[in-house]
Enzyme design. Structure first.
Site, PDB file in Angstrom:
ATOM      1  CG  ASP A  58       3.617 -26.713   9.343  1.00  0.00           C
ATOM      2  OD1 ASP A  58       4.066 -26.569   8.480  1.00  0.00           O
ATOM      3  OD2 ASP A  58       2.778 -27.671   9.933  1.00  0.00           O
ATOM      4  CB  CYS A  76      10.299 -29.697   9.491  1.00  0.00           C
ATOM      5  SG  CYS A  76      11.548 -28.884  10.492  1.00  0.00           S
ATOM      6  CG  ASP A  77       5.575 -29.643  11.555  1.00  0.00           C
ATOM      7  OD1 ASP A  77       6.750 -29.295  12.124  1.00  0.00           O
ATOM      8  OD2 ASP A  77       4.502 -28.859  12.014  1.00  0.00           O
ATOM      9  CE  LYS A  78       1.619 -30.500   8.299  1.00  0.00           C
ATOM     10  NZ  LYS A  78       2.261 -29.851   9.238  1.00  0.00           N
ATOM     11  CB  CYS A 123      10.311 -26.478  17.028  1.00  0.00           C
ATOM     12  SG  CYS A 123      10.166 -24.971  16.025  1.00  0.00           S
ATOM     13  CD  GLU A 137       0.416 -26.969  12.392  1.00  0.00           C
ATOM     14  OE1 GLU A 137       1.110 -25.972  12.919  1.00  0.00           O
ATOM     15  OE2 GLU A 137       0.993 -28.117  12.230  1.00  0.00           O
ATOM     16  CB  SER A 175       1.134 -26.365  16.213  1.00  0.00           C
ATOM     17  OG  SER A 175       2.095 -26.164  16.677  1.00  0.00           O
TER      18      SER A 175
END
EC number: 4.2.1.9
Length: 615
Positions: A81, A122-124, A195, A491, A517
């Site tokens: 992202d 990570c995010d998704k 992150c 985002e 985010s």
């Protein structure tokens, strides 16, 4: 007794062709009849959170085979992202969640796998794999790549901790010199891993612990630390235990829908609120609940947000603490332990790490456990050496952080605030609700009245902020960026970062039918539902309108009369095919994204597909 799913492709003379192909993958005569465990790996060289995962599948596979199973690995995609942000690439991020969920389903069902190990980060990716796991409802365990070490550098002879957001803000802040901006950029993301703050990736990996689907430490143990290796090995052993319990002993408590039930979703959301997790987690938990056929809704989130205190404050809400500090304070189990003592958890919920959550906490909550090995586990710390290698260091803190009065994790009595880190607001702008990460909002901004500055896209908003169009007292409205309207629900980290870089971080609010985010802080309100493209009121706001935000009252209001609002809606509907579309926006939308938009729902439904359109 449940029959192995894999028997469909391994038993009987008519499956000779399938067995021949299995043999070509390395399966031997004495392997047939063993459970086939799928390993869904998300290794990619594009993403720092996944760059170190290449050999993790083999690690897990070895443990599975030692325990008597057949391990077969496949890969999914993974979108970064941060790299995709600020341009058209972000349109693909949320849709990739559905693509990942479908790809896991396709591989597992096409090859009749008996159980599943999800190597995500990570995010998704974690949400996509979670959705697939609950859709499939076969034994599953999650093991993530782990968080990145926090960046550290010296500026003006002062040592500071950094993360991705610091690099973004510094890069846009004209008051920061080129030399300092470059130094921050080079120091912000020093290692592999997700992150380093309580952003979306780490929030979701923490929530898998609370859902009961991953081992203690999954969300907080650093990607670089040697101790994380054991999590991968133990995941391989545990999935075999879960498969044995289900297929040999007909124990349905080993299935993910019986682990991640309503109680578990409440536990996960309670943790999320207590740790001030990313607002994106709301979207993903709602989506996962639908796959699990659990009736968990925005109303439940609103109810919990009024009960749960804010017990753990982490970047981006504060520069003091990052995930390495959360781990030192006992990780997710430390937060859950405090919530349990506050009678805010269902501790009888099943868990892959033990009989139930109470048993897991008895061992892994450092505030109650006297297990020296557990305290050593949570003493694992950063090395401060840039690397893309997993398990590359074994540094330890001198002691764990068990200070529940002034430490990273607090008891209820000494909470950062008695109200949690996420809140659901509603009103005529967001009839079906919207989300604000209160953990990142200054107390003086909990009530805000401002003048709307409306933009039809994130790009226009960025231009307006950087061009000086946005001034103190404005409520920046970014619309037609929802799941359907974007499409893809981008985002908005760049607009919020640029507001900060212009000194407007506490002087303005931002509301959007898009999302934020996990690195976002400030009065940033997202997930406005219904979205503009679905006929939501946010599509009727005009520049200059007064917008009233009241977090304590959980309200957000467009201050115009009902008569005026109805007149605007009538005028919009009169546009026919041009109604509820962004004016003047130029955006290329690919066929893949158009297909996604056809079935996308608003954020209050988790932005899942509207399957009623398929009937």
């Amino acid at each position: 007794m449940p029959k192995l799913r894999s028997a469909t492709s391994t038993e009987g003379r008519n499956m000779a062709g399938a067995r021949a192909l299995w043999r070509a993958t390395g399966v031997k005569d004495n392997d047939f009849g063993k459970p086939i465990i799928a390993i869904s790996n998300s290794f990619t060289q594009f993403v720092p959170g996944h760059v170190h995962l290449k050999d993790m599948g083999s690690l897990v596979a070895g443990a599975i085979e030692e325990a008597g199973g057949i391990a077969k690995e496949f890969n999914t995609i993974a979108v970064d992202d941060g790299i995709a942000m600020g341009h058209g690439g972000m349109l693909y991020s949320l849709p990739s969640r559905e693509l990942i969920a479908d790809s896991v389903e396709y591989m597992v069902n096409a090859h009749c796998a008996d159980a599943l190990v999800c190597i995500s980060n990570c995010d998704k990716i974690t949400p996509g794999m979670l959705m697939a796991s609950l859709r499939l409802n076969i034994p599953v365990i999650f093991v993530s790549g782990g968080p990145m070490e926090a960046g550290k550098t010296k500026l003006s002879d002062k040592l500071i901790k950094l993360d991705l957001v610091d690099a973004m803000v510094a890069g846009a802040d004209e008051r920061v010199s080129d030399a300092d901006s470059e130094q921050i950029e080079r120091s912000a993301c020093p290692t592999c891993g997700s992150c380093s703050g309580m952003f979306t990736a780490n929030s979701m990996n923490c929530l898998t612990e609370a859902l009961g689907l991953s081992l203690p430490g999954n969300g907080s143990m650093l990607a670089t630390h040697a101790d994380r290796r054991e999590l991968f090995l133990e995941a391989g052993r545990r999935i075999m235990d879960l498969a044995t319990r289900y297929y040999k002993h007909d124990d349905e408590s080993a299935l993910p829908r019986n682990i991640a039930n309503f109680k578990a979703f409440e536990n996960a959301m309670t943790l999320d609120i207590a740790m001030g997790g990313s607002s994106n987690t709301v979207l993903h938990l709602l989506a996962a609940a639908q796959e699990a056929e659990v009736d968990f809704t925005m109303d439940d989130i609103d109810r919990l947000s009024r009960l749960v205190p804010h017990l753990c404050k982490v970047a981006p809400a504060t520069p003091k603490y990052h995930m390495e500090d959360v781990h030192r304070a006992g990780g997710v189990m430390g937060i859950l332990g405090e919530l349990d003592r506050a009678n805010l958890l269902h501790n009888d919920a099943y868990h892959v790490a033990g009989e139930n959550l109470a048993a897991v906490l008895a061992k892994y909550d450092i505030a109650q456990s006297d297990d020296a090995a557990v305290r050593k586990f949570f003493s694992a710390g950063p090395a401060g050496i840039p690397t893309t290698k997993a398990f590359s260091q074994d540094c330890r803190w001198d002691s764990v952080d068990d200070d529940r009065q002034q430490g990273c994790i607090r008891s209820r009595e000494f909470a950062f605030s008695q109200e949690g880190g996420l809140a659901v607001l509603s009103g005529n702008v967001a009839v079906d609700g919207c989300i604000v990460k209160t953990a990142g909002v200054e107390v003086e901004n909990h009530t805000f009245i401002g003048s709307a500055r409306v933009y039809e896209s994130q790009d226009d908003a960025v231009a307006g902020i950087l061009g000086g169009e946005v001034v103190a007292g404005d409520v920046v409205v970014i619309r037609y960026e929802g799941p359907k309207g974007g499409p893809g629900m981008q985002e908005m980290l760049y607009p919020t970062s640029y507001l900060k870089s212009r000194g407007l971080g506490t002087q303005c609010a931002l509301i959007t039918d898009g999302r934020f985010s996990g690195g976002t802080s400030g009065l940033s309100i997202g997930h406005v539902s219904p979205e503009a493209a679905a006929g939501g009121t946010i599509g009727l706001v005009q520049t200059g309108d007064r917008i009233e935000i009241d977090i304590p009252a959980r309200s957000i209001k467009l201050a115009i009369s009902d008569v005026e609002l109805a007149a605007r809606r009538t005028a919009m509907e009169a546009l026919g095919n041009d109604a509820w579309k962004p004016l003047g926006r130029v955006r290329h939308v690919s066929m893949a994204l158009k297909a996604y938009a056809l079935l996308a729902t608003s954020a209050d439904k988790g932005a899942v597909r509207d399957t009623s359109k398929l009937v």
